[in-house]
Design a protein around this motif. Structure first.
Motif, PDB file in Angstrom:
ATOM      1  N   THR A  58       1.799 -10.514   9.160  1.00  0.00           N
ATOM      2  CA  THR A  58       2.793  -9.700   9.854  1.00  0.00           C
ATOM      3  C   THR A  58       2.823 -10.022  11.341  1.00  0.00           C
ATOM      4  N   ARG A  76       0.618  -0.738  12.239  1.00  0.00           N
ATOM      5  CA  ARG A  76       0.435  -1.322  10.910  1.00  0.00           C
ATOM      6  C   ARG A  76       0.448  -0.285   9.788  1.00  0.00           C
ATOM      7  N   PHE A  95       2.202  -0.696   7.293  1.00  0.00           N
ATOM      8  CA  PHE A  95       2.267  -1.618   6.160  1.00  0.00           C
ATOM      9  C   PHE A  95       2.200  -3.033   6.699  1.00  0.00           C
ATOM     10  N   LYS A  96       2.005  -3.981   5.798  1.00  0.00           N
ATOM     11  CA  LYS A  96       1.936  -5.383   6.185  1.00  0.00           C
ATOM     12  C   LYS A  96       2.768  -6.212   5.211  1.00  0.00           C
ATOM     13  N   ASP A 112       3.134  -5.866   1.091  1.00  0.00           N
ATOM     14  CA  ASP A 112       2.953  -4.511   0.573  1.00  0.00           C
ATOM     15  C   ASP A 112       4.218  -4.035  -0.132  1.00  0.00           C
ATOM     16  N   ILE A 149       6.497  -0.949  -0.644  1.00  0.00           N
ATOM     17  CA  ILE A 149       6.716   0.272   0.120  1.00  0.00           C
ATOM     18  C   ILE A 149       8.079   0.879  -0.207  1.00  0.00           C
ATOM     19  N   THR A 165       9.135  -5.004  -1.850  1.00  0.00           N
ATOM     20  CA  THR A 165       8.017  -5.743  -1.261  1.00  0.00           C
ATOM     21  C   THR A 165       8.416  -6.282   0.107  1.00  0.00           C
ATOM     22  N   ASN A 224       3.614   3.767   1.316  1.00  0.00           N
ATOM     23  CA  ASN A 224       2.973   2.474   1.065  1.00  0.00           C
ATOM     24  C   ASN A 224       2.203   2.572  -0.245  1.00  0.00           C
ATOM     25  N   SER A 245       0.807   0.112  -1.793  1.00  0.00           N
ATOM     26  CA  SER A 245      -0.270  -0.874  -1.846  1.00  0.00           C
ATOM     27  C   SER A 245      -1.479  -0.483  -1.014  1.00  0.00           C
ATOM     28  N   ALA A 246      -1.388   0.615  -0.269  1.00  0.00           N
ATOM     29  CA  ALA A 246      -2.484   0.978   0.634  1.00  0.00           C
ATOM     30  C   ALA A 246      -3.720   1.446  -0.127  1.00  0.00           C
TER      31      ALA A 246
END
Length: 265
Positions: free
Chosen positions: A53, A117, A119-120, A123, A125, A133, A166, A168-169
């Motif tokens: 990112t 951050r 998210f990156k 991820d 979201i 993604t 998020n 994916s966190a």
């Protein structure tokens, strides 16, 4: 009738042509050097294992900044006073900033997204009304690929000022499924059967264990909440396999048909 001195006009035309040719050469050489510099910076950041990112954001910022410097240099080559031009850029920047406050707010929000951050890149979201993604975070917009493979460009300020989910966190997430039973169905037997069947599905996590509980009651009968847990990348596989498991596990149970009893007095 005065005679036209074609030799002077030819010399002027040649001089202008040479200057234009030099400017074109400077532009292409400068752009090549800018791409080279951005590639070298990307390689150095990648070797230091910097987050993708931040790498993309630095690349965009460096490319835009060096391009502005290149344009000023080319104008200086033509004899344009660069200090005056810089002052004009500053004045134009103020005017553009007032007119394009939304664009600058997107730029500022992009900087906060990189620093904070939430998210990156990579991820999954939900942000700015879009679920998908994250492909990259740019200076002004964030690119998000939806599950149906459609690219969405969402303004950074819209994302930063809205709720960000998020998926994916956290290390795992819950899959939300439902199973409709008939009113005459054996609910405890259905719960036990579904719980054992969910444990056999590939990529369903043993801890936390799948949940099968009564969610609500309808005219057709009770509804079971079927909730297995899995990693984010396996969500849709577990979702579809879970629905298939519900159909197969409840095949021997009474069919949940909606019925209405009418009593006449």
């Amino acid at each position: 009738m005065p005679q036209v001195n074609w030799s002077n006009w030819t010399e002027i035309a040649i001089a202008i042509g040479l200057n234009l040719l030099a400017a074109v050469i400077l532009w292409f050489v400068g752009r090549w050097l800018i791409r080279l510099a951005c590639r070298l910076v990307d390689d150095q950041l990648a070797r230091r294992k910097v987050d993708p990112t931040i790498v993309r954001y630095v690349n965009s910022f460096l490319s835009v900044s060096l391009t502005i410097v290149l344009i000023v240099a080319i104008l200086g080559y033509f004899g344009v006073e660069t200090t005056t031009f810089a002052a004009a850029i500053a004045a134009a920047g103020v005017a553009i900033g007032m007119a394009w406050s939304g664009l600058l707010s997107n730029f500022a929000a992009g900087a906060f997204l990189v620093v904070l951050r939430p998210f990156k890149v990579g991820d999954f979201i939900t942000a700015g009304g879009v679920t998908g993604t994250v492909r990259h975070i740019g200076l002004f917009v964030t690119a998000i690929d939806t599950p149906d493979n459609v690219l969405n460009q969402v303004g950074n300020n819209k994302i930063f000022s809205d709720t960000i989910q998020n998926f994916s966190a956290n290390p795992y997430r819950r899959v939300e499924l439902k199973a409709q039973l008939a009113a005459a169905a054996d609910v405890p037997a259905a719960r036990r059967l579904l719980t054992e069947r969910l444990k056999e599905i590939h990529n369903v996590l043993p801890d936390p264990a799948p949940d099968v509980e009564i969610l609500e009651f309808t005219p057709m009968g009770p509804v079971l909440a079927v909730r297995p847990y899995c990693h984010n990348e396996h969500y849709w596989q577990v979702y579809f396999d879970g629905n298939r498991a519900i159909v197969e596990a409840l095949a021997g149970f009474p069919r949940p048909d909606q019925a209405m009893a009418v009593h006449q007095r």
